[in-house]
Write a protein that holds these residues in place. Structure first.
Motif, PDB file in Angstrom:
ATOM      1  N   LEU A  22     -15.722   9.573  -0.292  1.00  0.00           N
ATOM      2  CA  LEU A  22     -14.215   8.863  -0.687  1.00  0.00           C
ATOM      3  C   LEU A  22     -12.979   9.477  -1.349  1.00  0.00           C
ATOM      4  O   LEU A  22     -11.790   9.204  -1.051  1.00  0.00           O
ATOM      5  CB  LEU A  22     -14.610   7.661  -2.343  1.00  0.00           C
ATOM      6  N   ILE A  23     -13.212  10.739  -1.902  1.00  0.00           N
ATOM      7  CA  ILE A  23     -12.016  11.553  -2.381  1.00  0.00           C
ATOM      8  C   ILE A  23     -11.694  11.849  -1.532  1.00  0.00           C
ATOM      9  O   ILE A  23     -10.051  12.139  -0.957  1.00  0.00           O
ATOM     10  CB  ILE A  23     -12.732  13.019  -3.521  1.00  0.00           C
ATOM     11  N   ALA A  24     -12.269  12.608   0.222  1.00  0.00           N
ATOM     12  CA  ALA A  24     -11.714  13.392   0.947  1.00  0.00           C
ATOM     13  C   ALA A  24     -10.796  12.548   1.793  1.00  0.00           C
ATOM     14  O   ALA A  24      -9.455  12.596   2.432  1.00  0.00           O
ATOM     15  CB  ALA A  24     -13.368  13.536   1.217  1.00  0.00           C
ATOM     16  N   VAL A  25     -11.167  10.961   1.506  1.00  0.00           N
ATOM     17  CA  VAL A  25     -10.455   9.844   2.450  1.00  0.00           C
ATOM     18  C   VAL A  25      -9.512   9.850   1.614  1.00  0.00           C
ATOM     19  O   VAL A  25      -8.613   9.864   2.589  1.00  0.00           O
ATOM     20  CB  VAL A  25     -11.914   8.663   2.290  1.00  0.00           C
ATOM     21  N   ALA A  30      -3.574  10.544   1.099  1.00  0.00           N
ATOM     22  CA  ALA A  30      -2.242  11.408   0.684  1.00  0.00           C
ATOM     23  C   ALA A  30      -1.685  12.077   1.531  1.00  0.00           C
ATOM     24  O   ALA A  30      -0.757  12.083   1.471  1.00  0.00           O
ATOM     25  CB  ALA A  30      -2.535  11.270  -0.422  1.00  0.00           C
ATOM     26  N   PHE A  31      -2.343  12.913   1.655  1.00  0.00           N
ATOM     27  CA  PHE A  31      -1.784  14.085   2.940  1.00  0.00           C
ATOM     28  C   PHE A  31      -0.514  12.842   4.049  1.00  0.00           C
ATOM     29  O   PHE A  31       0.087  13.744   4.509  1.00  0.00           O
ATOM     30  CB  PHE A  31      -2.729  15.076   3.115  1.00  0.00           C
ATOM     31  N   THR A  32      -1.457  12.344   4.643  1.00  0.00           N
ATOM     32  CA  THR A  32      -0.731  11.847   5.894  1.00  0.00           C
ATOM     33  C   THR A  32       0.678  11.449   5.745  1.00  0.00           C
ATOM     34  O   THR A  32       1.195  11.545   5.650  1.00  0.00           O
ATOM     35  CB  THR A  32      -1.536  10.979   6.627  1.00  0.00           C
ATOM     36  N   ALA A  33       0.430  10.396   4.331  1.00  0.00           N
ATOM     37  CA  ALA A  33       1.361   9.712   4.134  1.00  0.00           C
ATOM     38  C   ALA A  33       2.687  11.067   3.213  1.00  0.00           C
ATOM     39  O   ALA A  33       3.338  10.875   4.214  1.00  0.00           O
ATOM     40  CB  ALA A  33       0.614   8.781   2.821  1.00  0.00           C
TER      41      ALA A  33
END
Length: 59
Positions: A22-25, A30-33
């Protein structure tokens, strides 16, 4: 218990593995945004600079 095997009455995933996934997803989202916002900002700055240069050339 081996990975991928299911025993009756037991859930095959450990809670820690689910939290890590879940943290990875969430981190990937967040990185993509952030990358998308940075790309939009770069395009907007480029358009503004291009418009100012075009205005300076024409005017």
């Amino acid at each position: 218990m081996e990975f991928g095997s299911t025993e009756s009455g037991r859930w095959p995933y450990k809670p820690t593995a689910i939290w890590r996934r879940l943290i990875a997803v969430v981190g990937l989202a967040a990185f993509t945004a952030i990358c998308a916002m940075a790309l939009v900002a770069l395009v907007a700055i480029g358009a503004a600079v291009g418009a100012l240069m075009l205005e300076a050339i024409i005017g």
